[in-house]
Design a protein around this motif. Structure first.
Motif, mmCIF file in Angstrom:
data_model
loop_
_atom_site.group_PDB
_atom_site.id
_atom_site.type_symbol
_atom_site.label_atom_id
_atom_site.label_comp_id
_atom_site.label_asym_id
_atom_site.label_seq_id
_atom_site.Cartn_x
_atom_site.Cartn_y
_atom_site.Cartn_z
ATOM 1 N N LEU A 198 0.827 -1.212 0.000
ATOM 2 C CA LEU A 198 0.000 0.000 0.000
ATOM 3 C C LEU A 198 0.860 1.260 0.000
ATOM 4 N N ARG A 225 -4.664 -4.248 -13.504
ATOM 5 C CA ARG A 225 -4.687 -3.487 -12.259
ATOM 6 C C ARG A 225 -3.302 -3.577 -11.627
ATOM 7 N N ASP A 266 -1.653 -1.751 -9.453
ATOM 8 C CA ASP A 266 -1.519 -1.603 -8.002
ATOM 9 C C ASP A 266 -1.823 -2.919 -7.299
ATOM 10 N N ARG A 267 -2.871 -3.586 -7.741
ATOM 11 C CA ARG A 267 -3.228 -4.867 -7.120
ATOM 12 C C ARG A 267 -2.120 -5.886 -7.319
ATOM 13 N N THR A 300 2.218 1.598 -3.608
ATOM 14 C CA THR A 300 1.246 1.890 -4.676
ATOM 15 C C THR A 300 0.403 3.121 -4.409
ATOM 16 N N LYS A 301 -0.045 3.301 -3.188
ATOM 17 C CA LYS A 301 -0.966 4.407 -2.885
ATOM 18 C C LYS A 301 -0.243 5.692 -2.518
ATOM 19 N N LEU A 302 0.851 5.558 -1.767
ATOM 20 C CA LEU A 302 1.619 6.751 -1.405
ATOM 21 C C LEU A 302 2.726 7.058 -2.406
ATOM 22 N N LYS A 303 2.904 6.167 -3.379
ATOM 23 C CA LYS A 303 3.896 6.359 -4.443
ATOM 24 C C LYS A 303 5.313 6.518 -3.904
ATOM 25 N N ARG A 306 -0.855 -0.874 -17.414
ATOM 26 C CA ARG A 306 -2.053 -0.169 -16.929
ATOM 27 C C ARG A 306 -2.988 0.164 -18.089
ATOM 28 N N ILE A 359 0.820 -5.042 -4.932
ATOM 29 C CA ILE A 359 0.450 -5.382 -3.553
ATOM 30 C C ILE A 359 0.502 -6.887 -3.347
#
Length: 346
Positions: free
Chosen positions: A132, A225, A227-228, A135-138, A220, A231
């Motif tokens: 996370l 997906r 990011d998935r 992927t989310k916070l880069k 992408r 993770i």
């Protein structure tokens, strides 16, 4: 007065370089197993000259036992590196999960299953956290997993000064029982390697690992997906590191906070993956080559131990082997007329 146009002859194009067919079949995976055979042959000769024997039952058992924990970590590291990332938290995670398993079991055979599940569940949660953050916070995977490693290190240094917990005697059979010279734990590791190979090469989700590592933006835009996938790679890597911690707890009889860092499983696992022909940039490679890289490192360590070589010289040789291997892979990929073979279909 008429002018005559002078037409220059076109420059001759160099003929394509035709490599012998047999060299085109030598993929990085084949190369690493040829190198393993060479290491075993040279090591056997050196140990024999010193009055010992490398590939007797004891020597084979030592090689395979050394390969088990590193192999588990390297399988997970392969999955992360295939996506173009890496995980530097695995060494401290191994120590943490060994403590969780040993303290939960507390010498009670009835607590073996809860201890293993809790250790693996904690590892999965840490892998999810890593994924996370990336992927989310880069955050760059190097920095993200290094930060996680420092968090775990702080917890271990504050809460433990040495081994803790107790593994039931029956659970220690996992670490010591064998079939002939082959430890049962090694067979389990190879079974997980085969499962990881099948997942990466025979499932759509596994193909996504290669696609994301090859070019994340293209993946992408192709509907993956990304990011998935990243993770998932981090979770699987952490789970396998957690299993390595559980295995080491069964070997030691208790949890040890620095069992992962003392053995350097973070950098050793990356070295095994690179030796196996997986590109650090991602997209090419596989578990089959990684197991070969693990066996090379384990064979070198066993040979050095039998020869009584200093730890400094061990590190020098391992570093030289790693640099030479990567240089040969790079030279092969850049050779004219060489088609860069992907590790697997995408």
């Amino acid at each position: 007065m008429s002018s005559t146009a002078v037409r220059s002859d076109p420059q001759p194009t160099p003929p394509p370089v035709n490599r012998p067919r047999w060299t085109q079949r030598i993929t990085p995976t084949v190369s690493v197993y040829l190198a393993l055979v060479l290491v075993l042959v040279v090591g056997s000769v050196l140990v024999a000259a010193d009055g010992g024997m490398l590939l007797d039952q004891g020597g084979i058992q030592n090689i395979l036992t050394r390969s088990t924990a590193l192999g588990l970590v390297a399988i997970g590291q392969t999955m992360v590196i295939l996506t173009g990332k890496l995980d530097l938290s695995v060494a401290y995670l191994i120590g943490l999960t060994s403590l969780i398993a040993a303290e939960t079991m507390a010498g009670d055979p009835a607590m073996i299953v809860p201890g293993v599940l809790l250790a693996v569940g904690c590892a999965a949660a840490i892998g999810l956290f890593n994924g996370l953050v990336v992927t989310k916070l880069k955050v760059n995977a190097f920095i993200a997993t290094l930060g996680t490693a420092l968090i775990i290190r702080g917890y271990l240094e504050n809460g433990y000064s040495g081994p803790a917990g107790q593994v039931p005697r029956v659970f220690q059979h996992l670490g010591f029982d064998r079939i002939g010279p082959v430890p049962i734990s090694t067979l389990l590791m190879l079974g997980l390697a085969a499962l990881a190979w099948w997942y990466l090469t025979r499932t759509r989700s596994g193909y996504h690992f290669y696609a994301v590592g090859g070019d994340e933006d293209v993946a992408r835009l192709s509907g993956i997906r990304t990011d998935r996938t990243v993770i998932k790679a981090h979770v699987l890597c952490s789970v396998l590191a957690g299993l390595a911690g559980v295995f080491l707890a069964s070997r030691l009889g208790s949890g040890a906070p620095y069992v992962g860092t003392d053995a350097g499983y973070d950098l050793e696992s990356i070295a095994a993956v690179v030796l196996g022909g997986t590109l650090l940039a991602g997209g090419r490679g596989g578990v089959a080559g990684t197991i070969g890289g693990v066996l090379i490192l384990a064979s070198l360590d066993t040979t050095f131990d039998q020869l009584g070589v200093s730890s400094f010289f061990k590190d020098v040789v391992r570093g030289v082997v790693l640099i030479v291997a990567v240089a040969l892979y790079a030279r092969r990929q850049m050779s004219p007329g060489t088609r860069l073979l992907p590790g697997r279909r995408r």
